[in-house]
Write an enzyme that holds these catalytic residues in place. Structure first.
Site, PDB file in Angstrom:
ATOM      1  N   SER A   6      15.790 -30.768   2.315  1.00  0.00           N
ATOM      2  CA  SER A   6      15.825 -32.083   2.956  1.00  0.00           C
ATOM      3  C   SER A   6      16.731 -33.036   2.196  1.00  0.00           C
ATOM      4  O   SER A   6      16.840 -32.948   0.967  1.00  0.00           O
ATOM      5  CB  SER A   6      14.412 -32.670   3.000  1.00  0.00           C
ATOM      6  N   TYR A  19       7.526 -35.116  -1.982  1.00  0.00           N
ATOM      7  CA  TYR A  19       8.257 -34.340  -0.976  1.00  0.00           C
ATOM      8  C   TYR A  19       9.667 -34.034  -1.480  1.00  0.00           C
ATOM      9  O   TYR A  19      10.154 -32.912  -1.355  1.00  0.00           O
ATOM     10  CB  TYR A  19       8.307 -35.124   0.334  1.00  0.00           C
ATOM     11  N   LYS A  23      11.349 -30.337  -2.076  1.00  0.00           N
ATOM     12  CA  LYS A  23      12.570 -29.929  -1.386  1.00  0.00           C
ATOM     13  C   LYS A  23      13.685 -29.561  -2.355  1.00  0.00           C
ATOM     14  O   LYS A  23      14.518 -28.715  -2.067  1.00  0.00           O
ATOM     15  CB  LYS A  23      13.022 -31.004  -0.397  1.00  0.00           C
TER      16      LYS A  23
END
Length: 147
Positions: A6, A19, A23
């Site tokens: 991401s 997050y 990633k």
């Protein structure tokens, strides 16, 4: 192998540090897989997709695929899965709308060398004089506009 990462990790989303870390772990996994599996003819790459989905809370209008439709990610995934991409491994590819980009891999951009163990004050001066011209502040990010 095709992994998905991401922009949140690649550019450091300020609202999602957990997050973003996960990633970037996918990027590290991709690099490692490419190194380990290359001798067997296996490639490993990651895609950083950008699309309007329920996850982003934005959906294209009914019947309008739109530039940010998830379907726009499929062609690069198909390419990476094909034999034609056998030359490409250990890389991260961005795909959003009608754009596809290649991220650079992390590399040392500046280095200082000592002749023995570093003394803190000497190291601080050397690092500041050599690294600061290239890295004064956080790297550019789509999440934080610069003025």
């Amino acid at each position: 192998m095709i992994n998905f990462t991401s922009v949140s990790g690649l550019q450091g989303s300020p609202g999602q540090p957990n997050y973003a870390a996960a990633k970037m772990g996918v990027v590290g996994l991709t690099y490692s897989l490419a190194q380990a599996l290359g001798r067997y003819g296996v490639t490993a790459n990651a895609i950083a997709p950008g699309a309007a989905t329920r996850l982003t809370g934005v959906l294209p209008a009914e019947g309008d695929a739109g530039e940010l439709a998830p379907d726009n990610i499929a062609p690069i995934a198909l390419y990476l899965a094909s034999e034609r991409s056998g030359w490409l491994t250990g890389r991260t590819v961005a795909a959003m709308g009608y754009e596809v980009g290649l991220y650079s891999n992390p590399e040392v951009i500046r280095q200082v060398n000592g002749t023995g163990p570093w003394e803190f004050e000497h190291l601080a001066r050397v690092v500041e004089s050599n690294f600061r011209p290239a890295a004064d502040g956080p790297p550019p990010s789509v999440f934080v506009p610069r003025g």
